[in-house]
Enzyme design. Sequence first.
Site, PDB file in Angstrom:
ATOM      1  N   HIS A  82      -6.299  20.228 -47.963  1.00 46.46           N
ATOM      2  CA  HIS A  82      -5.739  19.404 -46.874  1.00 46.46           C
ATOM      3  C   HIS A  82      -5.567  17.952 -47.308  1.00 46.46           C
ATOM      4  CE1 HIS A  82      -6.975  22.691 -44.010  1.00 46.46           C
ATOM      5  NE2 HIS A  82      -7.935  22.816 -44.924  1.00 46.46           N
ATOM      6  N   SER A 113      11.832  -1.323 -60.362  1.00 48.90           N
ATOM      7  CA  SER A 113      12.483  -1.684 -59.106  1.00 48.90           C
ATOM      8  C   SER A 113      13.426  -2.849 -59.373  1.00 48.90           C
ATOM      9  CB  SER A 113      11.424  -2.092 -58.080  1.00 48.90           C
ATOM     10  OG  SER A 113      11.984  -2.940 -57.093  1.00 48.90           O
ATOM     11  N   LYS A 130       6.796  -3.058 -60.244  1.00 50.95           N
ATOM     12  CA  LYS A 130       6.792  -1.627 -59.952  1.00 50.95           C
ATOM     13  C   LYS A 130       6.955  -0.753 -61.188  1.00 50.95           C
ATOM     14  CE  LYS A 130       6.547   0.119 -56.458  1.00 50.95           C
ATOM     15  NZ  LYS A 130       7.466   0.334 -55.337  1.00 50.95           N
ATOM     16  N   GLU A 133       9.762  12.294 -58.316  1.00 49.40           N
ATOM     17  CA  GLU A 133      10.306  12.303 -56.943  1.00 49.40           C
ATOM     18  C   GLU A 133      11.619  13.084 -56.893  1.00 49.40           C
ATOM     19  OE1 GLU A 133       9.295   8.221 -54.864  1.00 49.40           O
ATOM     20  OE2 GLU A 133       9.906   7.930 -56.938  1.00 49.40           O
TER      21      GLU A 133
END
Length: 460
Positions: free
Chosen positions: A154, A275, A281, A288
């Site tokens: 979970h 970024s 970043k 992704e």
Amino acid sequence: MKLWGGRFAAPPAGALDRLGKSIGFDRRLHAEEVRVNRAYAAALAAAGVLTAAERDRMVAGLDRVGEALAADPPPPLDDEDIHTTVERMLADEIGELARKLPTGRSRNDLSQTGFRLYLADALRDVITAVDRLRRALLVRAAEHFETVVPGYTHTQRAQPVVFAQLLLAHFWPLTRDRERLLAARGRAAASPMGAGALAGNPYPVDREALASDLGLPAVLENSVDAVGTRDYALEFLAAGAILGVHLSRLAEDMVLWSTAEFGFIRLDDAWSTGSSLMPQKRNPDGFELIRGKAGRLTGNLVALLTTLKGLASSYQRDLQEDKEPCFDTLDTLLLALPVAEGGVATMQVRPDRMRAALSHDLLATDLAEYLVARGLPFRDAHDVAGQVFAHCEREGVTPPELSLDELRRFSPAFGDDVAEVWDYRASAARRAVVGGTAPDAVRAQIEAAVATLPPDDARE
Ligand code: ARG
């Protein structure tokens, strides 16, 4: 040039023509189209429809067509489909004789034979790419079969495991994906050639010989089924969709583990992106995107299932919709798999961060098991351990800080040796069943995993 103009007084409307055109995507099958045509010319000669001399001219002409279609840059094509292209180009090469090639066959059996050949071949590349990712996971797992890390259910802290166990949890689904892809490949490798439009070929073409000429080990037994079925494509798309979902789970783990909050891994610079606004970043865009691609992989399966549902038997033009989802699934997998492999192979693993993330709550089950060893039924032990942890949470202390007297208020079964519970490694080591997270069990699991890998440079 049209392959079917004779019956019509006028050409089709432009909009209909554009809707029906498949050359934009089926030109990809040009090499297979030429191969099937060559084999069919030989089969027609063997059946007495062509002379040996005609066959030889035809095959030589087809070879030249094949070369022209394989040229770089590829020639611009504006035919209805790749079948029309090859007939047109063959006529340019050998003249009138080209008009004998379609004798007894249809685009219905022809297109399916080329497509099956293409899929069966392309599946080898997918399987190779899956194997490369499996190998990368295994290499990294072997480095970390003793590295203890929090395990989650979970997405909540659950029990200590070794990092190898988490990596191998992605290895085995990929191993089953490989089996599914291999099965799909076997299913594709059957020949519809000789089925004609739906009724079979009126000339005595030897379908078995034709199939084996093409390297296909089987012929489809029923001509109506042969031109109508797309189940092999569905099996490929299903295997691809399941693989895509598995890749998305790996990707999600990688994304989570690479956050500052987890920090279990750091992606290599070559497998991270920046970024345009925020200079600090280091984004896991690759993973992704892999996670995102599961959507289209699933969509491709659903698209073809939906097209097929309710179709009458034999050929319907709807079936032309079989190719694009398959091409897209192939392309998507061949784009995504090497990125997953590269990211896994080069990630920096941070055992220090894993160690820092361990906390006593991960051992609550072990505390219950300690009490089981002291004679409590597990349900009672579970209650007691739960009360101990709730108490610690209320008081803002950790369980090892409790004195034996304090612990005994929860159960008289506690003894001095309870201190031994607070050992993450020992917790993992107790899970020593086959498939468990004990380092010894994981070592055995790695050996079993290695045994499933194909030899280093083998292709299916
Ligand atoms: N492009 C077609 C397909 O992929 C080839 C078969 C055309 N057959 C026909 N009867 N119009 O399905």
